[in-house]
Structures are given as C-alpha cells and as structure tokens.
Scaffold this motif. Structure first.
Motif, short mmCIF file in Angstrom:
data_model
loop_
_atom_site.label_atom_id
_atom_site.label_comp_id
_atom_site.label_asym_id
_atom_site.label_seq_id
_atom_site.Cartn_x
_atom_site.Cartn_y
_atom_site.Cartn_z
N PHE A 1 0.88 -1.15 -0.07
CA PHE A 1 -0.15 0.13 -0.02
C PHE A 1 0.87 1.21 0.14
CE2 PHE A 1 -2.45 -3.35 1.96
CZ PHE A 1 -3.59 -3.22 1.33
N ASP A 2 0.30 2.25 -0.41
CA ASP A 2 0.99 3.84 -0.39
C ASP A 2 -0.36 4.80 -0.73
OD1 ASP A 2 2.64 5.74 -0.35
OD2 ASP A 2 4.41 4.67 -1.35
N THR A 3 0.03 5.67 -0.55
CA THR A 3 -0.69 6.92 -1.07
C THR A 3 -0.94 7.37 -2.38
OG1 THR A 3 0.70 8.80 -0.55
CG2 THR A 3 -0.44 8.01 1.12
N GLU A 4 -1.82 8.17 -2.93
CA GLU A 4 -1.96 8.51 -4.31
C GLU A 4 -0.69 9.28 -4.61
OE1 GLU A 4 -4.03 8.41 -7.79
OE2 GLU A 4 -4.86 7.93 -5.74
N PHE B 1 4.80 -0.67 3.26
CA PHE B 1 3.67 -1.03 4.02
C PHE B 1 2.98 -2.55 3.39
CE2 PHE B 1 0.50 0.51 7.01
CZ PHE B 1 -0.45 -0.62 6.88
N ARG B 2 3.12 -3.28 3.94
CA ARG B 2 2.43 -4.90 3.47
C ARG B 2 1.48 -5.29 4.49
NH1 ARG B 2 6.90 -9.32 3.03
NH2 ARG B 2 6.17 -9.52 5.25
N ILE B 3 0.54 -5.98 3.85
CA ILE B 3 -0.36 -7.05 4.53
C ILE B 3 -0.13 -8.07 3.80
CG2 ILE B 3 -2.72 -7.47 5.27
CD1 ILE B 3 -1.90 -4.89 6.53
N ARG B 4 0.07 -9.22 4.52
CA ARG B 4 0.19 -10.68 3.86
C ARG B 4 -0.67 -11.57 4.39
NH1 ARG B 4 6.14 -12.49 2.89
NH2 ARG B 4 6.15 -13.08 5.18
N ALA C 1 0.60 -7.72 9.25
CA ALA C 1 1.18 -6.51 8.93
C ALA C 1 2.57 -6.37 8.99
CB ALA C 1 0.18 -5.63 9.24
N ALA C 2 3.12 -5.75 7.88
CA ALA C 2 4.33 -5.35 7.97
C ALA C 2 4.92 -3.99 7.59
CB ALA C 2 5.21 -6.37 7.41
#
Length: 208
Positions: free
Chosen positions: A43-46, A57-60, A68-69
């Motif tokens: 994930f990141d912002t626009e 930012f990772r969700i796995r 979440a990491a």
C-alpha cells in the motif's frame, strides 16, 4: 533487523532440487518443513509518500494468518539484503482493502508513518502471490530459515514471475549464513537477486 540472502532461480525444476537438497535435510530442524500459499498486498498513498520516505507497508496472508509489516532503511549488496522490519499479527481472515495504519501507532516507526500520512488514504499498489516452501536449518551455532518461492508480482502496469531462494538469519553467525548461501549458489548456479519482490513491482510501475 531482517538479514537475508536472496538468489534468483532460473528454472522451477531447480527450485525443487534445492528443496530436496540432502545437505539441507541433514541439518534441518525436525518437523520444520512447511508449505503455504501467500498473498501480499502493498500500500501507498496517491502521491507515493511512503516510497518517497523509504517505507514499505505490506499486509500478507500466510496460510490463514494475516500479518501487517512495515519495512524501512533497506540496503543490499549482491545477494545480501538488510532492512528494519516490524510485524504485527492481525489474526485470521483476509487482507483488508483499507488497512488502518494506527495498528503500528505504539512504535516509533508507526508514529512516523502516521505523521507522514496525516489524513491521506492508503491504496493497493501491487499484489504478490507466492507458493512458499520453508525449512529451518540449525548448524549448532546458527539458525536460519530457507525459503523457496515461486509465484508472481501483479501490478496495474504488468506482471512478472518470481522464482527465488531466500536464507534468513534468525540467530547466530552471519558468516555461517553466507557460507551456506555460497554453497547453494555454486551447487545450483544461482544468481544473486538484487531486487526484492517489492522493487520488482515498483519497476513495473515505473517508480524505479
């Protein structure tokens, strides 16, 4: 800190041979072999505020577990990769479409994250689908985890395959990890993998 070696595997058949390697099985921890399907969402912002500040930012989803990491301060030299990492177990379920960054709020990096984001929303920028085989290796002085990954990185700008071996240092001597990596590299003609799965996705998106 996460410390690991990464090697590109040119042929999935070689990945199978590494998984079945007798030198590994001779020093593996009993009952430590695992295989699971993983789905990771980054994930990141626009306006890519996290990338600009060297934060991933990772969700796995790891089997049934959701983790979440945050990763930051990544460095690499040949096959050796080091980075700071913070993981939080979110229980079981599915990867959330809109993760709450406040889950990291009790850590210093989490507070930095929240300061950077302010009220900006996170959006999915890439997904990584991997079939991961892992085994824990105990030399008597050091403990590592060997992971053999096959899968793909998926972005809106295209996809790329993943076939690699990773050796992560859990405890003990980094030199022993390097020795094991060199043995596998020579035995299977492996190439140091300088790119992470995340950076491969960024390359597809034209961000690096």
């Amino acid at each position: 800190m996460e410390i690991e070696l990464k090697y590109a595997i040119g042929d999935p058949a070689v990945a199978d041979r590494i998984w079945e390697d007798k030198d590994i099985s001779d020093i593996e921890e009993k009952n430590s072999r695992r295989q699971e399907e993983q789905k990771a969402v980054y994930f990141d912002t626009e306006d890519w505020i996290l990338l600009k500040n060297d934060i991933a930012f990772r969700i796995r989803k790891e089997g049934q577990k959701i983790v979440a990491a945050l990763k930051w301060n990544g460095r690499s030299s040949g096959a050796l990769h080091t980075r700071e990492e913070l993981n939080i177990n979110l229980g079981e379920g599915e990867c959330p479409e809109r993760p709450d960054p406040a889950i990291f709020g009790e850590s210093e990096i989490g507070r930095e994250l929240l300061d950077l984001l302010q009220d900006q929303e996170l959006k999915s920028i890439m997904k990584v689908y991997v079939s991961r085989r892992t085994v824990r290796v105990d030399t008597g002085k050091s403990i590592f985890e060997l992971a053999v990954d096959t899968g793909k990185v998926v972005t809106d700008s295209g996809n790329c395959p993943v076939c690699e071996a990773e050796i992560e240092l859990y405890s003990g001597d980094q030199e022993e990890m390097l020795e094991l990596g060199e043995k596998l590299q020579e035995k299977y003609d492996l190439k140091p993998e300088k790119s992470t799965k995340f950076s491969k996705g960024l390359a597809l998106l034209g961000k690096i």
